[in-house]
Design an enzyme around this catalytic site. Structure first.
Site, PDB file in Angstrom:
ATOM      1  N   ARG A 202       0.833  -1.208   0.000  1.00 28.40           N
ATOM      2  CA  ARG A 202       0.000   0.000   0.000  1.00 28.40           C
ATOM      3  C   ARG A 202       0.867   1.258   0.000  1.00 28.40           C
ATOM      4  NH1 ARG A 202      -4.275   0.467   4.636  1.00 28.40           N
ATOM      5  NH2 ARG A 202      -5.373  -0.826   3.135  1.00 28.40           N
TER       6      ARG A 202
ATOM      7  N   MET B  32     -11.906   4.880  -2.695  1.00 21.23           N
ATOM      8  CA  MET B  32     -12.156   3.763  -1.796  1.00 21.23           C
ATOM      9  C   MET B  32     -10.878   3.127  -1.257  1.00 21.23           C
ATOM     10  SD  MET B  32     -15.383   4.002  -1.804  1.00 21.23           S
ATOM     11  CE  MET B  32     -16.071   2.525  -1.040  1.00 21.23           C
ATOM     12  N   ARG B  33      -9.830   3.924  -1.078  1.00 21.47           N
ATOM     13  CA  ARG B  33      -8.594   3.412  -0.500  1.00 21.47           C
ATOM     14  C   ARG B  33      -8.308   4.187   0.783  1.00 21.47           C
ATOM     15  NH1 ARG B  33      -7.665  -1.132  -2.565  1.00 21.47           N
ATOM     16  NH2 ARG B  33      -5.456  -0.998  -2.041  1.00 21.47           N
TER      17      ARG B  33
ATOM     18  N   HIS C  31     -18.585  12.726   3.202  1.00 22.98           N
ATOM     19  CA  HIS C  31     -19.207  11.490   3.678  1.00 22.98           C
ATOM     20  C   HIS C  31     -20.715  11.729   3.808  1.00 22.98           C
ATOM     21  CE1 HIS C  31     -19.441   7.688   5.889  1.00 22.98           C
ATOM     22  NE2 HIS C  31     -20.324   8.304   6.663  1.00 22.98           N
TER      23      HIS C  31
END
Lengths: 218, 218
Positions: free
Chosen positions: A69, A94-95, A113
């Site tokens: 990562r 989405m990481r 969000h």
């Protein structure tokens, strides 16, 4: 003299309706910002097509091409720095953002969000809000920190949850507010009005509005 | 013909400003309810004096007189039943409600909490909301269940958190809404309009209001 525009790096994994709203606001000059680069971790992300159509620089950095990562994050940070990005804007990315990434852009990475945080962090949040029976939900623009949706809050919008709501209808009501507050938050950065006070964010020159809402209405 | 009034049993441990607001609304007949009995677990509770002054039945059942919580709860339930109580209204009652108590008044025990649940359950919630940096807070009338502030939500009010807010100023802004929505919730019970759909509460005949609020304002 035209003021210098805030250079945005937008990270997206999916369709990118929030990206589109930012593109539109940049083009219409309703915000003093420009998209320096759009980066997706997924070659099929609709966000890439939106950037292409808008004539903005874009690239795919596929996370599957990296074993660690940290290596993926290093590549993303390098691309953002290469593009002279001043504010990193997550739009359905989405990481998880690593510590090294956070350190490269201190207080310069924001996310949106679709809930009134700290209620309903994580995924499937409109469904969770409905199942809980919350009377209000909304959306939150916040700084990204090491947690999941836990960073300091910059701006929130609240909408009522209605008796007949489905996940779709509630999501649509919230999305309408997302498009308004995300660009507004970017403009607050462009104007240099975002200040930190512990984890309370203060907006220089913001007006107080003491309006209240009750749901169901009296 | 005057409609039959809903008989309330109010449980309080402290000063009872929410009790006072309910007393006032009963006396002014803005709600179709009457206070059948006020019960405090603490002989010094200001709520007892408020009930006395309003000429309403009141008694202290001191939890320190009972070895087991269940025995205390049994005494409270007996007093409520004796008074013909139809709806149990917690107004700053600092005791956990046991399963036997819940079974004696199924879907007939309500509480008010000074946050937008599920955010900030428990104690010192205005302080928690400020420290978190939430842009909105509010209050929630909910059914009591076996958890802490986890029961199905009946009505919520939302207020903005302002940059200069202290715990006191935020509490005062929320309390103003508490006084409005708690009596309104009681009236919804008096009118038989509160329905359950899983844990989503639906209010018969409630209007939809799609208003939204943004904080800080655009």
């Amino acid at each position: 003299m035209t003021p210098k525009k805030l250079r945005l790096g937008v990270l997206a994994s999916g369709g990118g309706t929030n990206l589109q709203s930012i593109i539109d606001n940049c083009q219409q000059q309703t915000i003093d910002a420009e998209i320096a680069v759009v980066i997706c971790n997924n070659p099929d992300a609709g966000a890439l097509a939106r950037a292409e159509k808008a004539g903005r620089p874009h690239l795919c950095i596929n996370h599957r091409d990296f074993k660690q990562r940290e290596d993926f994050d290093r590549a993303v940070v390098a691309a953002l720095q290469e593009a002279g990005v001043e504010l990193v804007v997550l739009a359905g990315f989405m990481r998880i953002i690593s510590a090294a990434f956070l350190e490269a852009f201190p207080q310069r990475i924001i996310n949106i969000h679709p809930s009134l945080l700290p209620a309903f962090p994580g995924l499937h949040v409109q469904k969770k809000a409905l199942e809980y029976g919350a009377r209000f939900s909304g959306c939150t623009v916040h700084f990204v920190d090491g947690g999941v949706d836990t960073g300091p809050i910059i701006i929130q919008a609240v909408v009522p949850v209605l008796d007949g709501d489905t996940e779709e209808s509630l999501s649509a009501r919230i999305l309408q507010q997302e498009h308004m507050i995300y660009s507004h938050a970017i403009q607050l950065f462009a104007e240099g009005r975002v200040q930190m006070n512990g984890r309370r964010v203060q907006i220089k020159g913001a007006q107080d509005n003491q309006s209240a809402l009750i749901n169901p209405p009296l």
